[in-house]
Design a protein around this motif. Structure first.
Motif, PDB file in Angstrom:
ATOM      1  N   GLU A  86     -18.743  -7.032  16.078  1.00  0.00           N
ATOM      2  CA  GLU A  86     -17.461  -7.340  15.427  1.00  0.00           C
ATOM      3  C   GLU A  86     -17.569  -8.637  14.621  1.00  0.00           C
ATOM      4  OE1 GLU A  86     -17.051  -4.497  18.536  1.00  0.00           O
ATOM      5  OE2 GLU A  86     -17.884  -6.528  18.623  1.00  0.00           O
ATOM      6  N   GLY A  87     -18.258  -9.630  15.175  1.00  0.00           N
ATOM      7  CA  GLY A  87     -18.434 -10.884  14.463  1.00  0.00           C
ATOM      8  C   GLY A  87     -19.268 -10.720  13.207  1.00  0.00           C
ATOM      9  N   SER A  88     -20.288  -9.881  13.290  1.00  0.00           N
ATOM     10  CA  SER A  88     -21.151  -9.631  12.137  1.00  0.00           C
ATOM     11  C   SER A  88     -20.380  -8.944  11.013  1.00  0.00           C
ATOM     12  CB  SER A  88     -22.345  -8.778  12.580  1.00  0.00           C
ATOM     13  OG  SER A  88     -23.268  -8.616  11.549  1.00  0.00           O
ATOM     14  N   ILE A  89     -19.513  -8.007  11.370  1.00  0.00           N
ATOM     15  CA  ILE A  89     -18.695  -7.315  10.367  1.00  0.00           C
ATOM     16  C   ILE A  89     -17.732  -8.296   9.684  1.00  0.00           C
ATOM     17  CG2 ILE A  89     -16.889  -5.568  10.064  1.00  0.00           C
ATOM     18  CD1 ILE A  89     -18.275  -4.024  12.387  1.00  0.00           C
ATOM     19  N   ALA A  90     -17.092  -9.148  10.491  1.00  0.00           N
ATOM     20  CA  ALA A  90     -16.172 -10.140   9.926  1.00  0.00           C
ATOM     21  C   ALA A  90     -16.906 -11.129   9.026  1.00  0.00           C
ATOM     22  CB  ALA A  90     -15.459 -10.886  11.056  1.00  0.00           C
ATOM     23  N   LEU A  91     -18.132 -11.481   9.392  1.00  0.00           N
ATOM     24  CA  LEU A  91     -18.912 -12.402   8.572  1.00  0.00           C
ATOM     25  C   LEU A  91     -19.308 -11.751   7.254  1.00  0.00           C
ATOM     26  CD1 LEU A  91     -20.337 -15.059   8.135  1.00  0.00           C
ATOM     27  CD2 LEU A  91     -22.198 -14.272   9.611  1.00  0.00           C
ATOM     28  N   ARG A  92     -19.606 -10.470   7.269  1.00  0.00           N
ATOM     29  CA  ARG A  92     -19.894  -9.756   6.025  1.00  0.00           C
ATOM     30  C   ARG A  92     -18.721  -9.875   5.051  1.00  0.00           C
ATOM     31  NH1 ARG A  92     -20.510  -3.496   6.849  1.00  0.00           N
ATOM     32  NH2 ARG A  92     -18.292  -3.785   7.282  1.00  0.00           N
ATOM     33  N   GLU A  93     -17.521  -9.725   5.581  1.00  0.00           N
ATOM     34  CA  GLU A  93     -16.332  -9.823   4.732  1.00  0.00           C
ATOM     35  C   GLU A  93     -16.120 -11.247   4.233  1.00  0.00           C
ATOM     36  OE1 GLU A  93     -13.413  -8.297   7.373  1.00  0.00           O
ATOM     37  OE2 GLU A  93     -14.116  -6.218   7.223  1.00  0.00           O
ATOM     38  N   ALA A  94     -16.418 -12.237   5.093  1.00  0.00           N
ATOM     39  CA  ALA A  94     -16.254 -13.633   4.682  1.00  0.00           C
ATOM     40  C   ALA A  94     -17.255 -13.999   3.591  1.00  0.00           C
ATOM     41  CB  ALA A  94     -16.429 -14.543   5.891  1.00  0.00           C
ATOM     42  N   LEU A  95     -18.497 -13.515   3.699  1.00  0.00           N
ATOM     43  CA  LEU A  95     -19.487 -13.797   2.673  1.00  0.00           C
ATOM     44  C   LEU A  95     -19.120 -13.133   1.352  1.00  0.00           C
ATOM     45  CD1 LEU A  95     -22.851 -13.492   4.655  1.00  0.00           C
ATOM     46  CD2 LEU A  95     -21.828 -15.576   3.718  1.00  0.00           C
ATOM     47  N   ALA A  96     -18.525 -11.951   1.420  1.00  0.00           N
ATOM     48  CA  ALA A  96     -18.097 -11.271   0.197  1.00  0.00           C
ATOM     49  C   ALA A  96     -17.018 -12.071  -0.534  1.00  0.00           C
ATOM     50  CB  ALA A  96     -17.590  -9.875   0.532  1.00  0.00           C
ATOM     51  N   ARG A  97     -16.199 -12.812   0.221  1.00  0.00           N
ATOM     52  CA  ARG A  97     -15.129 -13.623  -0.384  1.00  0.00           C
ATOM     53  C   ARG A  97     -15.606 -15.004  -0.815  1.00  0.00           C
ATOM     54  NH1 ARG A  97     -12.450 -11.782   4.369  1.00  0.00           N
ATOM     55  NH2 ARG A  97     -12.694 -13.875   5.253  1.00  0.00           N
ATOM     56  N   PHE A  98     -16.736 -15.449  -0.267  1.00  0.00           N
ATOM     57  CA  PHE A  98     -17.193 -16.829  -0.466  1.00  0.00           C
ATOM     58  C   PHE A  98     -17.567 -17.079  -1.923  1.00  0.00           C
ATOM     59  CE2 PHE A  98     -20.514 -20.188  -0.080  1.00  0.00           C
ATOM     60  CZ  PHE A  98     -19.749 -21.156   0.564  1.00  0.00           C
ATOM     61  N   GLN A  99     -17.034 -18.154  -2.487  1.00  0.00           N
ATOM     62  CA  GLN A  99     -17.287 -18.494  -3.886  1.00  0.00           C
ATOM     63  C   GLN A  99     -17.965 -19.851  -4.055  1.00  0.00           C
ATOM     64  OE1 GLN A  99     -16.762 -16.407  -6.575  1.00  0.00           O
ATOM     65  NE2 GLN A  99     -16.448 -14.935  -4.896  1.00  0.00           N
ATOM     66  N   GLY A 100     -18.476 -20.393  -2.974  1.00  0.00           N
ATOM     67  CA  GLY A 100     -19.148 -21.686  -3.040  1.00  0.00           C
ATOM     68  C   GLY A 100     -18.468 -22.708  -2.152  1.00  0.00           C
ATOM     69  N   GLY A 101     -19.164 -23.820  -1.945  1.00  0.00           N
ATOM     70  CA  GLY A 101     -18.671 -24.860  -1.053  1.00  0.00           C
ATOM     71  C   GLY A 101     -19.766 -25.256  -0.080  1.00  0.00           C
ATOM     72  N   ARG A 102     -19.342 -25.646   1.118  1.00  0.00           N
ATOM     73  CA  ARG A 102     -20.308 -26.102   2.128  1.00  0.00           C
ATOM     74  C   ARG A 102     -20.430 -25.047   3.215  1.00  0.00           C
ATOM     75  NH1 ARG A 102     -21.527 -31.176   5.456  1.00  0.00           N
ATOM     76  NH2 ARG A 102     -23.160 -32.142   4.204  1.00  0.00           N
TER      77      ARG A 102
END
Length: 408
Positions: free
Chosen positions: A132-148
């Motif tokens: 479940e955590g891996s799936i949520a992280l996939r979605e977070a990386l898809a939204r990520f546009q830069g930063g730290r």
């Protein structure tokens, strides 16, 4: 005789298969786990980057366990070693003659203040050690546009100790492919004084971080997460800011291990590192991540130690002293991004060395990035389902060999 196995993950399934093949049908084998979902855990690292889909990582536990093994679905509440009984949460009891604990180790974000927000991880905090955590992280990386983007290991030991490094390398390649690497600061935070526990390997991996422009914050023992402020804080009051935190929470064994008095401070079963026999309990054994072995908590350790477990449990059933000894053999593929990976091979006494595995000049390069190692990592999924879990023979010794290795 009744052999009771607690846990039907990697180690528990291999133990059931090995013991079923080795013992005659007059000996009963029972496996207990909480559900019927067997997850290929190495795939959880790659799922956030699109290498796998969820359906490629999950199968029925019953489907991968061997015939002739009884399966009980339930959660273990307690182990009474004096009475040789296991009590489940639903109140039922199972007696045993030999007990094998294979319940693994589990990420426990509840052990770090601020890592949880209600029932789930705090805002901006992710992990890849659960499906479940891996799936949520996939979605977070898809939204990520830069930063730290910060990868932080809360404490050791952890399941698959190279996985956080792998994630960092893969994130670097993923962000470059999306044109976001220049807009992202990647930081690797570890409680160790270097990139890895073994000196030669740590130097190699640390150099790879530097070559990729990835900062490393060493000797950082996480005290708490301040999600609102977007920072993690160490016990010595150092702070690391983040926009996206990929956390590796404290890993702990099952709580019933502590209640039974079998565990160390992290609920990993205290065992003889060579026989796998629980300390002070001759008819209790632990294998895989559930044991407090002084080596990596990795699937390869469970695989290489399995002949030792099967032999020694069989010895105990026959009234003999344990005759097999585990040398701590472990090997790990380390994904480094861009379709390449490294391979390391080591044991209790020998640290990872360069060379080739499993034979001189024949096989996979050690401590060296190559596409061959990457394809070996991907091909391992097939070996896992069709050879390792069902205990089918492979032409590779379970004991570590120095063949093909040379001094760094």
């Amino acid at each position: 005789m009744h052999v009771l196995i607690l846990g039907a993950g990697t180690a528990g399934t291999m133990a059931a298969a090995g013991l079923r093949h080795h013992l005659d049908q007059g000996h009963r084998i029972t496996v207990v786990d909480v559900d019927d979902r067997h997850v290929y855990q190495p795939g959880q690292l790659l799922l956030p980057f699109g290498t796998y889909r969820e359906s490629q990582l999950v199968r029925s536990r019953r489907a991968v366990l061997p015939r002739g093994v009884d399966v009980v679905t339930g959660e273990v509440d307690s182990v009474d070693t004096a009475a040789a009984k296991v009590r489940l949460v639903d109140g039922s009891e199972l007696s045993y003659d030999q007990l094998v604990i294979a319940t693994g180790t589990t990420p426990r974000p509840d052990q770090t203040p601020g890592m949880l927000d209600g029932a789930g991880l705090a805002r901006g905090v992710h992990e890849f050690y659960t499906l479940e955590g891996s799936i949520a992280l996939r979605e977070a990386l898809a939204r990520f546009q830069g930063g730290r983007l910060v990868v932080d290991i809360a404490d050791n030991p952890i399941k698959c100790p190279v996985a956080p490094l792998e994630f960092t390398f893969l994130a670097d390649a993923f962000l470059r492919a999306r044109g976001l690497r220049d807009a992202t600061e990647l930081v690797y935070v570890t409680p160790l004084d270097g990139a890895f526990t073994k000196e030669v390997c740590s130097k190699r991996l640390g150099g790879m971080l530097g070559d990729r422009g990835i900062s490393m914050e060493a000797d950082f023992l996480l005290e708490h997460v301040d999600a609102d402020a977007g920072r993690i804080v160490s016990y010595d009051e150092r702070e690391v800011d983040f926009d996206l935190l990929v956390a590796v929470p404290v890993n702990m064994g099952a709580d019933f291990v502590a209640r039974a008095g079998l565990g160390d401070e992290l609920n990993h079963v205290r065992v003889d590192p060579h026989t796998l026999q629980a300390v002070d309990h001759p008819n209790v054994w632990a294998v895989g991540d559930a044991a407090n072995l002084p080596t990596s908590k990795a699937g390869s350790v469970a695989h290489f130690s399995m002949p030792v477990l099967v032999t020694n449990v069989s010895d105990a059933i026959a009234g003999r002293a344990p005759s097999a000894s585990f040398d701590g053999h472990s090997n790990c593929f380390i994904e480094s991004g861009d379709g390449k990976a490294l391979l390391i091979d080591f044991n209790y006494e020998v640290e990872p060395l360069p060379g080739t595995y499993p034979l001189p000049r024949i096989g996979l390069p050690l401590l060296k990035e190559s596409r061959l190692n990457h394809w070996g990592k991907l091909g391992f999924r097939y070996l896992y389902w069709y050879f390792l879990l069902p205990d089918r023979p492979l032409p590779i010794s379970s004991r570590m060999s120095m063949l093909g290795k040379h001094a760094a």
